[in-house]
Every structure is written in structure tokens, then in C-alpha cells.
Design a protein around this motif. Structure first.
Motif, short mmCIF file in Angstrom:
data_model
loop_
_atom_site.label_atom_id
_atom_site.label_comp_id
_atom_site.label_asym_id
_atom_site.label_seq_id
_atom_site.Cartn_x
_atom_site.Cartn_y
_atom_site.Cartn_z
N ASN A 184 -3.33 9.11 11.24
CA ASN A 184 -4.25 8.29 10.45
C ASN A 184 -5.06 7.31 11.28
O ASN A 184 -6.21 7.02 10.99
N GLU A 214 -0.73 2.99 -5.79
CA GLU A 214 -1.81 3.92 -5.50
C GLU A 214 -3.03 3.11 -5.05
O GLU A 214 -3.15 1.93 -5.39
N PRO A 215 -3.92 3.74 -4.27
CA PRO A 215 -5.01 2.99 -3.64
C PRO A 215 -5.80 2.16 -4.65
O PRO A 215 -6.10 0.98 -4.38
N TYR A 239 -3.94 4.37 3.95
CA TYR A 239 -4.00 5.45 2.99
C TYR A 239 -4.55 6.74 3.61
O TYR A 239 -4.83 7.70 2.91
N GLU A 274 -15.33 9.36 0.48
CA GLU A 274 -14.38 8.67 -0.39
C GLU A 274 -15.13 7.94 -1.49
O GLU A 274 -14.80 6.80 -1.83
N THR A 314 0.82 -1.21 0.00
CA THR A 314 0.00 0.00 0.00
C THR A 314 0.86 1.26 0.00
O THR A 314 0.35 2.33 -0.25
N TYR A 315 2.13 1.15 0.33
CA TYR A 315 2.91 2.39 0.27
C TYR A 315 3.71 2.56 -1.02
O TYR A 315 4.42 3.54 -1.17
N PHE A 350 -1.21 13.59 -1.43
CA PHE A 350 -1.06 12.37 -0.65
C PHE A 350 -0.46 11.25 -1.51
O PHE A 350 0.47 10.56 -1.11
N LEU A 351 -1.00 11.14 -2.71
CA LEU A 351 -0.49 10.11 -3.61
C LEU A 351 0.98 10.35 -3.92
O LEU A 351 1.80 9.43 -3.94
N ARG A 365 -5.86 14.57 -2.11
CA ARG A 365 -5.59 13.25 -2.63
C ARG A 365 -4.31 13.22 -3.46
O ARG A 365 -3.47 12.34 -3.34
N VAL A 415 2.96 9.11 -1.19
CA VAL A 415 3.01 7.64 -1.17
C VAL A 415 4.09 7.13 -2.11
O VAL A 415 4.84 6.21 -1.80
#
Lengths: 522, 327
Positions: free
Chosen positions: B292, A56-57, A339, A351, A52-53, B8-9, B5, B12
Motif C-alpha cells: 500500500n 469502513e472508509p 485503506y 476513487e 481505519t481498520y 477489501f472492506l 473494494r 478490513v
């Protein structure tokens, strides 16, 4: 409709080549872990959480969705071919599925399981997209007393699997109920029947018991009969689904879906009870009752649809309330949190893009599973052509590996061997094993909810019939129990031999043993 | 959502790249053996310990503190099986995740390995407990609830997580503070916050106790009444809910989690592990993970942590005896 527009947008997000690749990896992994008893989708997703890191989700959730649905598929393959259920929810599939495989109908059984899973998964996912908020409101109103009533109903419904001799069936059920007591009492935290072994304090894993009684018991039995008479060669050349198979499968698929989805959505529903109920209802409704116990396709189609629909149902409370009701759902929740997405009642609004992408991913994964599994069915059945000594040695190895993988604890292997020995004895003397597994699963559900309901009411028994839901379900259970007896009395005693033959766990190649037992029995 | 978003991406994707660069920069942050670390989660995947262990794994790898971190699960008996296994280990580069629940589980399971048999490294985080009630409850605050409760404890079912866990410990401590016999508490255990939440939303119980992560969103959206939180300070997740201490009950409980290491390790090896945990704690990734997951920062290391553990053991044992779960 709004939901459909959102869903279309979800598909647009999900349908990229790279995401399709992740979906493929997901379903492949999921099928693989579903096949191995012990390792489930929950563990697999947990191991993959670190992705997950880097991902992308969208891609990560597409892969997880594939693993989730794939796990449900994989369990049926070994149930049908090797009588070795990979997950608790595919135990009922083994009953008829394995009989079909032995009769050379393995490919048809695998095909009806695959298509049934696809149909149920698709309808379930569609329901998830359209009616999730309504369903979850209803599900939350279900009380402990209602769960108890459902468990009672399930007990009554599965009486049909008790086998030719009610006495043996009930004894087997009692054995399962006893095994279900082992472990820590949920309400008081006290240990019961753990004989001082700390590993037993969480109870005996259903998968270990199922694999031991079904697979190990059978392998030992076959080994003990190898020198008696000619070696049977299983016929794996049977056709894929015929027109008549399809005609007999579609209704069970839909009924299984109708049972599975609401159960999955219940906070304490699970995927096992709907498979029991589906099997029981198919057995009552079928036009071919003589085939049940010998490999009736309805008995595979229904439960397989039920467990996949339940898998979709589990996502209802997760996505609408942020409430995980299975281990896999809990891990998906952890992935959401990774996330930085706060799950909860507002997830669907805050979301919505991600949720709709996830739902689209479930559709994609489901389709991919069908594409992957339908052609493979023909390849898998060839396993059965392996000469029996090697095949059953392989099953033993495979069963042990899977059970050991659950906890990496040698004690599970000892348990597997002990219970496998028991399974052999039960088989040898014609005791059906399915009731034991059912008792093991249903017993704790019934007990916990009965005691929970009584604790909440302060010991007042009337709480058990306090809601309309429990009244109706208990009444149905009562009718299911009494009506057949009344009918038999009214019609007079007739056709006893057929009745005896119609039920029955012990079949074909064991006729000699069965005859002998007849003398010992009553 | 504090982060957009897109940014954030970007984070990541960038984080592991930067982490990788830091790793390549040459200076090995930790002594050799800690570059390969194992973390045991003595519970099934998906639970609190497992989640914390996996977050720790991610943070340590992302921030380049160790190259290879492996998480494995040893399920069973409230973590006591894992504790027993840790007691037989001889690997210094192994941390076991644990927390308040294990303190009680050692007693309820009569474990032969005690917490004092292994090496305390650090307490890391805590989750605030939230006491809530169904929306149609005849009271609005904790004082009103306690009044109803004290009048007839047996007719006041309280939902929570598994028997002997943090939720039941809090129920017992609150009863004690309110002058109710803890043995009379009608505590209804559910398997996890999810199931007890549905019993609450369905109005089947008078009140419920769980982590703020489980009940918080429902309290914020008005589907549940928030009565009190269990820590000394209010929780960011439900800032309108007062603490028990504010409300006049001298009870403070945090569902804390920490890490332990094998018995009989050298002082040097222990210091290395503590340093690794402190470095993890100081990283930006850890701060983000706290945010989180809604965790409180409760870092406490070494001997201070050992002292805290001893105090918790005494307190938990006393209340579990009063509730009647252990002799």
C-alpha cells in the motif's frame, strides 16, 4: 452537471444514521481540540488513525472531516471569550472578538463567527467540488517570488494594526520578526539564535507566543490592576446577532471566503495570511471605523470566514494532486493509504465515489457544527460571569495545559512564562502585541521565499518582478503604502486627535495607564 | 487496485476479529512486558516516521503480537530531541522510529546523544528516491541532465526536502559521482515533497528529488519526466525509470527507516524486541502495508543493522562535510 450528480451520490452514501453519528462525534471532538491551544486537528486525526481498520472508509472520513472543520470552529471560541487563540489562524479573531466580549457582545461575536464559518465552509466546499482542477493549475504556477510579493503585501496591509504609535507598533513587529528567526534556517540547515537549546531548533511555536502575549500577558495585567479601582463585571447578557449585526456581517463573510479559499489552495498558502488580509480589508472598508479596536463585528466575521474557507482550500491540492499542504492533510493522506488507496493526480477518477462521499461529509459536518455551535454560543458567554480572579486563574491554567500538550516539554512552559511576562510589560506600557505575532508568522514566509527565489535565479534580483502576479501584487503593496501618505499631504493635516484615537490597541479600562504612557512615549 | 473494494472492506472488518480470536487462543506470543509496547515517532504527525510508526502499531495489533501498542510523537530537530529522550529511558518495551535523516541530523544538530549511544534493533523498510524533471526540460534522461548540470551547477537549481535530508544527501552523492563539486550544488530545500512537487510542476527548477511516493504518480501520468531511481533495483511504482547504477553513476541511496531501543538493555530484552519486529515483518498485514505504501522490504536486524548504521554514518558525514552543511 456531472459534479452535481456525483455529489448527490456522495450524499446518498454519507447520509446514513451511523454515519451521522460519526459526523457528530467528529465535530464534537474537533471543536474540543480546537478550543485547547496546542492540540490541533492533525494530532487528533493521527491518534484516531487506528479506527481505519475497524471502520469502513466512508465512516472514518466523515468523522475526520468533522474533526477537521470542527478544529477551525473551536479556535474562535477561546479567541473571542478568553483572548486565547487556540490555533494560529484564529489570532486575528481575538483582536476584535475579545473586545466585543468585554463590551458584553460575546454572544454576537460567537454567532457571527459560527455563521461566518458555516457560510465560508459551505462555499469553500462547493468550490472544492466544482473548480478544484482549475484552481490547482493556477496555484501550481505560483513561484517563490510570488509568495514573497504576497508576504510583502500582507505586511503593508496589516500596518493598520500597528496601533496609535507607529514607533511602538514597529518595535513590536521587529520583536516578532526576531522571534521568527529563532530556529533552523530552512535553506542552509544552520541554527540561529537557539542558544544551544535543542528544543528551539524548530523555532518557537506560534501558538505558544500567541497564547503567552495575548492570554498570559492579559491575565498578569488584570491581576496587577485588581486592587486599582472597582472590579469591573463583564456583561454577558448582550443580545444574539441583531438585524444590524447581520447586515454588517454578510459582506465580510463573503470577502473572507474569497480571500481564504485561494490561499488555502496554494501549496504554501496556509490559513494565517488570508485572516490578516481579511482583517485589514474589513478595517479599510468598514462604515464604522470608530468601532475598530473597540470590538467591530466585521473584524470577527471576515477572518473567521477566511480561515474556514482556507481549510476547504487545503483539500484542493490534496484531492486533485495527492499533495498534502498542511499537517492535517498529510494525515488524511496517510488514512487514504491505510485503506490501500493510492493518492495522486488520478485519485479523483479512480476513487471518485470516496472523494465525493468525503466532500458530502464536509457539507454534513459543516452543517452539524452550525447546529451545535449557535445554541452553545449563549452557554459559552456565561463563562465571562465567573468572577475575574477565578476566570483569569482558569485562563492561566488552561493556557499552560494547552502549551504543555503540544510537545509534553516543560521548556514550553518556561517559554510561555517568559513571553507572558513580556506580554505583560508590553501591555502595561501600551505596546500593541498583534504586530509581534504577525511578524512572527510573516517574517519566515517572506525570508524563505525571498532567499529561495534568489537561489533559483542565482542572485538575480529581477526574478522578484519576473511574473505578472508578483508585479501586480508588489505594485498594490506600493500603492497601499504611498497613497495614504499622499492623500494626507494633499488634504493637509487635520483631525489628528481622531486619527490617534481611531487606531490604538490599548482601550477602555486602561485609559489611566494610557494617559500616563502618553507622557513617557515620544 | 489489486483488491476489489468489497473484498477489501471484508478484510478490513475481518482482520481485527481474527486478530482478537488469535489473542484469545491463549498462547501469549510475547513475554509479558511486550504486550504493552510504545513506539516513539520523533517527528510531527503526518511525516514519514510517524506514518511508519502508526502502520507498525496497526500491524502489531492486528496480527495479535501485542495487545496494546501506543504511538507518541516527540517533535524536533530532525528527530534528535526524541533520540535524546530515548537515551534517558529505562523502559525495555519502547521502540523509537528513525531513519537515514536522523543519521545526518545528529551531526547537523551537534547532538550530545549519538546513534551509537542507543540500542539498534532493526532496519525495516526503505523508500526509493526518484530524480525527476519538469515536462519541458531540455533533456530526457539522467545523463542529459548531468551534462546540463555539470556545465553550470549554480544555474541548475534542484528542488528537494529539508536541508541535510535524504534528498540533499542524494544530490551531493550524485554530484560527487558525476565529477561536480558537491559544494557547488544549488540545492533548494522545500518543506516536504508536496511543496517541491509544485515547484517542479510549475517548472521553476531544473530537477527535483523526492520519494517515489511523492513524484511517482506524476511521472506515471506524464506530468513529470522520471530521470532515475536511487536504489539498486527499479521501483515497481515507476518501472520504466532506470536506476542510477544502470545509467552509469555508482550511487545507491535508500531512504531507509528502522527502530532503536533504549541504551543498556540486556541481551535477552534486545532479542525479544528483535523477535517482535521479525514477527511483525513476517505477518501478512505487513506485506500488505508494504504494498500500500510503496515501501521496499529492507529487514536487517541486530548486529548486522549496527554495522550498516556505522557505514551509513561515515558516508553521510563525509558528504555533508563536502556539501558544506557541517564542519
Amino acid at each position: 452537471m456531472d459534479a452535481l450528480t456525483d455529489l448527490a451520490a456522495g450524499f446518498a452514501d454519507a447520509l446514513t444514521p451511523i454515519n451521522l453519528l460519526f459526523a457528530f462525534i467528529g465535530v464534537l471532538l474537533g471543536t474540543a481540540v480546537g478550543v485547547l491551544p496546542g492540540i490541533g486537528p492533525a494530532m487528533t486525526v493521527a491518534l484516531l488513525l487506528p479506527v481505519t481498520y475497524v471502520l469502513e472508509p466512508t465512516s472514518a472520513f466523515i468523522m475526520f472531516a468533522g474533526i477537521y472543520y470542527g478544529g477551525m470552529y473551536g479556535g474562535s471560541t477561546t479567541s473571542i471569550l478568553l483572548n486565547t487563540p487556540g490555533e494560529a489562524s484564529s489570532i486575528m479573531t481575538a483582536l476584535e472578538g475579545n473586545k466585543m466580549a468585554k463590551a458584553g457582545r460575546g454572544a454576537a461575536a460567537l454567532a457571527t463567527a459560527a455563521i461566518g464559518s458555516f457560510v465560508a465552509g459551505t462555499i469553500g466546499t462547493l468550490l472544492l467540488a466544482l473548480v478544484a482542477p482549475t484552481v490547482v493549475d493556477l496555484a501550481i504556477g505560483i513561484t517563490a517570488a510570488d509568495y514573497f510579493a504576497l508576504a510583502v503585501f500582507a505586511f503593508v496591509a496589516v500596518a493598520t494594526v500597528l496601533g496609535a504609535s507607529p514607533l511602538r507598533g514597529l518595535a513590536s513587529l521587529g520583536l516578532g520578526l526576531y522571534l521568527g528567526l529563532v530556529g533552523t534556517d530552512v535553506l542552509t540547515g544552520q541554527e540561529r539564535f537557539t542558544v544551544g537549546v535543542p528544543q528551539l531548533s524548530d523555532g518557537i511555536d506560534v501558538v505558544v507566543v500567541a497564547v503567552a502575549l495575548f492570554a498570559v500577558g492579559e491575565a498578569l495585567y488584570v491581576a496587577s490592576r485588581l486592587r486599582h479601582g472597582p472590579v469591573q463585571v463583564m456583561d454577558a447578557s448582550g443580545p444574539y446577532m441583531t438585524r444590524s449585526d447581520l447586515r454588517r456581517s454578510w459582506a465580510p463573510w463573503l470577502r473572507g471566503t474569497a480571500l481564504g479559499f485561494p490561499f488555502g489552495a496554494l501549496p504554501a498558502g496556509g490559513a494565517e495570511i488570508p485572516t490578516f488580509l481579511s482583517y485589514a480589508s474589513e478595517r479599510r472598508l468598514t462604515k464604522h471605523p470608530e468601532e475598530f479596536g473597540k470590538g467591530a463585528i466585521e473584524g470577527v466575521a471576515g477572518p473567521e470566514a477566511a480561515n474556514n474557507a482556507a481549510a476547504a482550500g487545503v483539500l484542493v491540492p490534496l484531492l486533485t494532486l495527492g499533495l498534502p499542504t498542511s499537517a492535517t492533510a498529510a494525515i488524511l493522506l496517510a488514512a487514504f493509504q491505510g485503506y490501500g488507496i493510492q493518492p495522486g493526480p488520478t485519485l479523483l477518477t479512480t476513487e471518485s465515489t470516496l472523494v465525493w462521499t468525503l466532500i458530502a461529509a464536509l457539507f454534513i459536518g459543516n452543517t452539524m457544527l452550525l447546529v451545535l455551535n449557535l445554541p452553545l454560543a449563549g452557554v459559552w458567554v456565561k463563562l465571562l460571569r465567573i468572577p475575574r480572579p477565578y476566570l483569569y486563574a482558569g485562563i492561566l491554567l488552561f493556557a499552560s495545559l494547552g502549551c504543555y500538550a503540544v510537545n509534553a516539554d516543560p521548556l514550553d512552559l518556561v517559554l510561555l512564562l517568559l513571553l507572558g511576562g513580556l506580554g505583560f510589560v508590553m501591555r502595561r506600557y501600551g505596546w500593541p502585541v498583534a504586530p509581534a505575532i504577525i511578524g512572527l508568522i510573516l517574517g519566515p514566509i517572506a525570508e524563505t521565499n525571498l532567499r529561495r527565489a534568489l537561489a533559483i535565479s542565482g542572485g538575480d534580483l529581477s526574478v522578484l518582478v519576473d511574473t505578472w502576479f508578483s508585479r501586480i501584487v508588489l505594485l498594490l503593496s506600493f500603492l497601499a503604502l504611498v497613497v495614504p501618505i499622499v492623500l494626507r499631504v494633499v488634504r493637509g493635516r487635520r483631525s489628528t486627535p481622531e486619527e490617534l484615537q481611531e487606531t490604538g490597541e490599548l482601550r477602555h479600562h486602561e485609559t489611566a495607564a494610557a494617559n500616563r504612557e502618553g507622557g513617557e512615549g515620544s | 487496485m489489486p483488491l476489489s473494494r468489497r473484498s477489501f472492506l471484508a478484510g478490513v472488518v475481518a482482520a481485527p476479529v481474527l486478530g482478537g480470536l488469535a489473542g484469545c487462543a491463549g498462547t501469549v506470543v510475547q513475554p509479558g512486558d511486550l504486550s504493552r509496547l510504545r513506539i516513539m515517532a520523533p517527528a510531527s504527525p503526518g511525516g514519514g516516521w510517524d506514518t511508519t510508526a502508526r502502520v507498525m502499531q496497526r500491524v502489531i495489533q492486528q496480527s495479535g503480537l501485542a495487545r496494546n501498542v501506543q504511538v507518541f510523537n516527540v517533535e524536533g530537530a530532525g528527530g534528535v530531541i526524541g533520540l535524546g529522550q530515548l537515551g534517558r529511558e529505562d523502559d525495555d518495551a519502547l521502540l523509537m522510529m528513525m531513519g537515514l535523516v536522523m543519521v545526518g541530523a545528529v551531526d547537523t544538530n551537534d547532538s550530545s546523544t549519538r546513534l551509537t549511544d542507543v540500542t539498534p534493533i532493526a532496519r525495516l523498510i526503505g523508500e526509493t528516491e526518484l530524480i525527476a524533471a519538469p515536462p519541458d526540460a531540455p533533456f530526457d534522461d539522467i545523463a542529459g541532465f548531468v551534462e546540463v548540470w555539470a556545465a553550470d551547477p549554480a544555474a541548475t537549481p534542484i528542488a528537494g526536502g529539508s536541508a541535510g535530508g535524504t534528498d540533499q544527501i542524494l544530490a551531493g552523492l550524485l554530484a560527487q559521482a558525476a565529477g561536480i563539486d558537491p559544494a557547488q550544488v544549488n540545492y533548494i530545500p522545500y518543506s516536504g515533497g508536496g511543496e517541491s512537487l509544485s515547484a517542479m510542476l510549475g517548472g521553476q527548477v531544473t530537477a527535483g528529488i523526492s520519494g517515489t511516493a511523492d513524484y511517482g504518480p506524476q511521472v506515471a501520468s506524464g506530468d513529470l519526466k522520471g530521470l532515475a531511481v536511487s536504489t539498486a533495483e527499479r521501483s515497481d511504482q515507476v518501472p520504466d525509470v532506470p536506476t542510477l547504477i544502470e545509467s552509469g553513476f555508482d550511487v545507491e541511496v535508500s531512504n531507509w527507516r528502522g527502530v532503536m531501543a533504549r541504551p543498556g538493555m540486556t541481551a535477552g530484552a534486545r532479542e525479544d524486541l528483535i523477535a517482535l519486529v521479525v514477527d511483525t515483518h513476517d505477518s501478512d498485514e505487513w506485506a500488505e502495508a508494504l504494498e500500500n505504501n510503496g515501501w521496499d522490504d529492507l529487514l536487517l536486524t541486530g548486529d548486522d543493522y549496527a554495522e550498516f548504521l556505522a557505514a551509513e554514518e561515515a558516508r553521510v558525514r563525509e558528504i555533508l562535510v563536502q556539501i558544506g552543511l557541517i564542519q
